[in-house]
Write an enzyme that holds these catalytic residues in place. Structure first.
Site, PDB file in Angstrom:
ATOM      1  N   HIS A   1     -10.464  -6.347  -1.958  1.00 34.32           N
ATOM      2  CA  HIS A   1     -11.466  -6.083  -0.911  1.00 34.32           C
ATOM      3  C   HIS A   1     -12.672  -5.426  -1.593  1.00 34.32           C
ATOM      4  O   HIS A   1     -12.583  -4.286  -2.046  1.00 34.32           O
ATOM      5  CB  HIS A   1     -10.904  -5.159   0.174  1.00 34.32           C
TER       6      HIS A   1
ATOM      7  N   GLU B   1       0.808  -1.233   0.000  1.00 41.71           N
ATOM      8  CA  GLU B   1       0.000   0.000   0.000  1.00 41.71           C
ATOM      9  C   GLU B   1       0.843   1.287   0.000  1.00 41.71           C
ATOM     10  O   GLU B   1       0.678   2.164   0.852  1.00 41.71           O
ATOM     11  CB  GLU B   1      -0.961  -0.030   1.199  1.00 41.71           C
TER      12      GLU B   1
ATOM     13  N   ASP C   1     -12.305 -10.323   0.037  1.00 41.49           N
ATOM     14  CA  ASP C   1     -13.549 -10.475   0.789  1.00 41.49           C
ATOM     15  C   ASP C   1     -14.585  -9.581   0.106  1.00 41.49           C
ATOM     16  O   ASP C   1     -14.241  -8.667  -0.646  1.00 41.49           O
ATOM     17  CB  ASP C   1     -13.410 -10.161   2.291  1.00 41.49           C
TER      18      ASP C   1
ATOM     19  N   GLU D   1      -6.192 -10.880  -0.807  1.00 41.23           N
ATOM     20  CA  GLU D   1      -6.962 -10.595   0.418  1.00 41.23           C
ATOM     21  C   GLU D   1      -8.465 -10.487   0.141  1.00 41.23           C
ATOM     22  O   GLU D   1      -9.158  -9.665   0.690  1.00 41.23           O
ATOM     23  CB  GLU D   1      -6.490  -9.284   1.054  1.00 41.23           C
TER      24      GLU D   1
ATOM     25  N   ASN E   1       2.070  -5.308  -3.023  1.00 42.05           N
ATOM     26  CA  ASN E   1       0.677  -5.629  -2.716  1.00 42.05           C
ATOM     27  C   ASN E   1      -0.117  -4.347  -2.454  1.00 42.05           C
ATOM     28  O   ASN E   1       0.370  -3.438  -1.778  1.00 42.05           O
ATOM     29  CB  ASN E   1       0.666  -6.521  -1.456  1.00 42.05           C
TER      30      ASN E   1
HETATM   31  O1  G3I Z   1      -3.681  -7.397  19.380  1.00 38.05           O
HETATM   32  C1  G3I Z   1      -4.279  -6.191  19.859  1.00 38.05           C
HETATM   33  C2  G3I Z   1      -4.940  -6.426  21.213  1.00 38.05           C
HETATM   34  O2  G3I Z   1      -3.922  -6.748  22.171  1.00 38.05           O
HETATM   35  C3  G3I Z   1      -5.703  -5.172  21.628  1.00 38.05           C
HETATM   36  O3  G3I Z   1      -6.390  -5.443  22.833  1.00 38.05           O
HETATM   37  C4  G3I Z   1      -6.710  -4.809  20.516  1.00 38.05           C
HETATM   38  C5  G3I Z   1      -7.519  -3.594  20.851  1.00 38.05           C
HETATM   39  O4  G3I Z   1      -6.738  -2.445  20.602  1.00 38.05           O
HETATM   40  O5  G3I Z   1      -5.975  -4.562  19.300  1.00 38.05           O
HETATM   41  C6  G3I Z   1      -5.329  -5.743  18.852  1.00 38.05           C
HETATM   42  O6  G3I Z   1      -4.641  -5.447  17.660  1.00 38.05           O
HETATM   43  C7  G3I Z   1      -5.517  -5.310  16.534  1.00 38.05           C
HETATM   44  C8  G3I Z   1      -5.080  -6.360  15.494  1.00 38.05           C
HETATM   45  O7  G3I Z   1      -5.838  -6.193  14.286  1.00 38.05           O
HETATM   46  C9  G3I Z   1      -5.269  -7.795  15.995  1.00 38.05           C
HETATM   47  O8  G3I Z   1      -6.629  -8.021  16.221  1.00 38.05           O
HETATM   48  C10 G3I Z   1      -5.330  -3.910  15.973  1.00 38.05           C
HETATM   49  O9  G3I Z   1      -5.884  -2.988  16.890  1.00 38.05           O
HETATM   50  C11 G3I Z   1      -6.072  -3.816  14.649  1.00 38.05           C
HETATM   51  O10 G3I Z   1      -5.777  -2.558  14.033  1.00 38.05           O
HETATM   52  C12 G3I Z   1      -5.594  -4.912  13.704  1.00 38.05           C
HETATM   53  O11 G3I Z   1      -6.353  -4.803  12.508  1.00 38.05           O
HETATM   54  C13 G3I Z   1      -5.777  -5.480  11.395  1.00 38.05           C
HETATM   55  C14 G3I Z   1      -5.483  -4.438  10.310  1.00 38.05           C
HETATM   56  O12 G3I Z   1      -5.022  -5.084   9.111  1.00 38.05           O
HETATM   57  C15 G3I Z   1      -4.399  -3.469  10.747  1.00 38.05           C
HETATM   58  O13 G3I Z   1      -3.192  -4.160  10.873  1.00 38.05           O
HETATM   59  C16 G3I Z   1      -6.804  -6.482  10.888  1.00 38.05           C
HETATM   60  O14 G3I Z   1      -6.949  -7.548  11.826  1.00 38.05           O
HETATM   61  C17 G3I Z   1      -6.351  -7.063   9.542  1.00 38.05           C
HETATM   62  O15 G3I Z   1      -7.371  -7.870   8.960  1.00 38.05           O
HETATM   63  C18 G3I Z   1      -6.046  -5.925   8.566  1.00 38.05           C
HETATM   64  O16 G3I Z   1      -5.566  -6.497   7.368  1.00 38.05           O
HETATM   65  C19 G3I Z   1      -5.179  -5.540   6.355  1.00 38.05           C
HETATM   66  C20 G3I Z   1      -3.996  -6.134   5.614  1.00 38.05           C
HETATM   67  O17 G3I Z   1      -2.955  -6.385   6.529  1.00 38.05           O
HETATM   68  C21 G3I Z   1      -3.540  -5.190   4.508  1.00 38.05           C
HETATM   69  N1  G3I Z   1      -4.658  -4.899   3.579  1.00 38.05           N
HETATM   70  C22 G3I Z   1      -5.853  -4.363   4.256  1.00 38.05           C
HETATM   71  C23 G3I Z   1      -6.323  -5.324   5.342  1.00 38.05           C
HETATM   72  C24 G3I Z   1      -7.587  -4.808   6.012  1.00 38.05           C
HETATM   73  O18 G3I Z   1      -7.318  -3.600   6.675  1.00 38.05           O
END
Ligand code: G3I
Length: 323
Positions: free
Chosen positions: A209, A132, A241, A239, A173
């Site tokens: 997406h 990105e 969905d 990715e 990507n």
């Molecule tokens: O692990 C922490 C946890 O300890 C904490 O309590 C909680 C609440 O703040 O946050 C948790 O971390 C979260 C993590 O997912 C694991 O669940 C982050 O806040 C949250 O921002 C993170 O979101 C991920 C997002 O990328 C940002 O990294 C999503 O699961 C994931 O599906 C999403 O995937 C991205 C791809 O990597 C790139 N392309 C877009 C796609 C969707 O945004």
């Protein structure tokens, strides 16, 4: 006849079919592990291999989650996509706000990439080296990497990953670059320049997406894939969905199934579209409701782990789309 699951049908087509995997769900949910091993021959760590989760403090790495997912893949004959080495999100503050000099920043980035790529050498088949880097209008995204290193950060990241593992396939990507549009045009120009410079880049990941209300133009997606293939690059759907708005209707589910099938057909007909990865296993674990309130139900299996019309549509496409 023995029941054929997604991975059996995909294997017959030489296609990797995968999903994003949550380390917590993998540990805590037996049904999740069963569906994952039965249906897929590839997986991507949804979060475990991102900069922040892997490298929470300078020089301190946390590999347990990624190692657990990689071990599961090895035990179940699954390939692993590495996601992702250079991305502006889930960056730890110690790096993003470290105020490092150019030289120190370069050393830290090289150290991160070399440490991570070397650890998973021979276990990860492809890395999303840079994720990105562009805005939707095709301009450079103003990331900490662009600020610290200028546009050359992509070139150096690909070279460092290649130094650490000369055999792994290296991808750029991005999202909203699935059709021929300003963003995918910018990506096309950038990867052409990298190739002209002899940068080791092997493929482009189209995140895919989508929403059930999108105007999908499969011919444009096919043309986009073809132009990257014509550069000698592989393309992977990385990715996918297809989200919908609550209350989820039967017509939404049918439209969702058609969209999944159309993209699978584009992938199967392409010269080189080597992987089809969905971004999550069941609707219970999808990222979407956390980000898009009132939306979800975007995946192949419902919140109870039951296959949806979209799952059947992919099986039908894999079965029917014979070369
Ligand atoms: O692990 C922490 C946890 O300890 C904490 O309590 C909680 C609440 O703040 O946050 C948790 O971390 C979260 C993590 O997912 C694991 O669940 C982050 O806040 C949250 O921002 C993170 O979101 C991920 C997002 O990328 C940002 O990294 C999503 O699961 C994931 O599906 C999403 O995937 C991205 C791809 O990597 C790139 N392309 C877009 C796609 C969707 O945004």
């Amino acid at each position: 006849m023995a029941q054929m699951f997604l991975r059996d049908l995909a294997q017959k087509r030489g296609l990797a079919i995968g999903t994003a995997v949550s380390a917590d769900a993998l540990r805590g949910d037996a049904q999740y592990r069963t569906i994952l091993a039965r249906e897929f021959n590839m997986l991507t760590c949804e979060n475990a291999m991102k900069f922040g989760p892997l490298h929470p403090a300078c020089g301190q790495f946390a590999f347990d989650d990624a190692d657990a997912i990689v071990a599961f893949a090895r035990e179940n004959g699954m390939a692993v996509r590495g996601h992702t080495l250079v991305w502006h999100r889930m960056l730890p503050d110690w790096f993003a706000k470290g105020g490092f000099t150019y030289d120190d920043g370069i050393d830290l980035m090289r150290g991160h990439i070399h440490t991570v790529v070397s650890r998973y050498r021979g276990q990860v088949c492809a890395w999303d080296v840079v994720n990105e880097a562009f805005e939707d209008d095709g301009g450079w995204r103003g990331t900490p990497f662009l600020r610290m290193f200028g546009p050359d950060y992509l070139t150096t990241a690909f070279h460092w990953a290649h130094e650490a593992d000369p055999d792994v396939k290296l991808f750029y990507n991005d999202y909203s670059a699935d059709h021929v549009n300003r963003k995918s045009d910018a990506i096309y120009a950038m990867v052409r320049m990298l190739l002209d410079q002899g940068v080791p880049i092997h493929g482009v990941g189209l995140q895919m997406h989508l929403c059930v209300w999108d105007d999908l133009h499969p011919a444009s997606v096919a043309a986009n894939i073809k132009r990257f293939n014509d550069l000698g690059l592989d393309v992977q759907i990385t990715e996918m969905d297809v989200r919908m708005k609550e209350p989820f209707s039967e017509s939404d589910l049918l439209r969702q199934a058609r969209i999944y099938r159309e993209i699978m057909e584009v992938c199967l007909r392409a010269e080189r579209c080597s992987a089809f990865v969905v971004w999550g296993l069941t609707d219970r674990y999808s990222w979407i409701p956390d980000v898009f309130e009132g939306e979800g139900a975007a995946l192949l299996f419902d919140a109870d782990g039951q296959p949806k019309q979209a799952y059947e549509a992919l099986k039908e496409a894999l079965w029917r789309e014979r070369t």
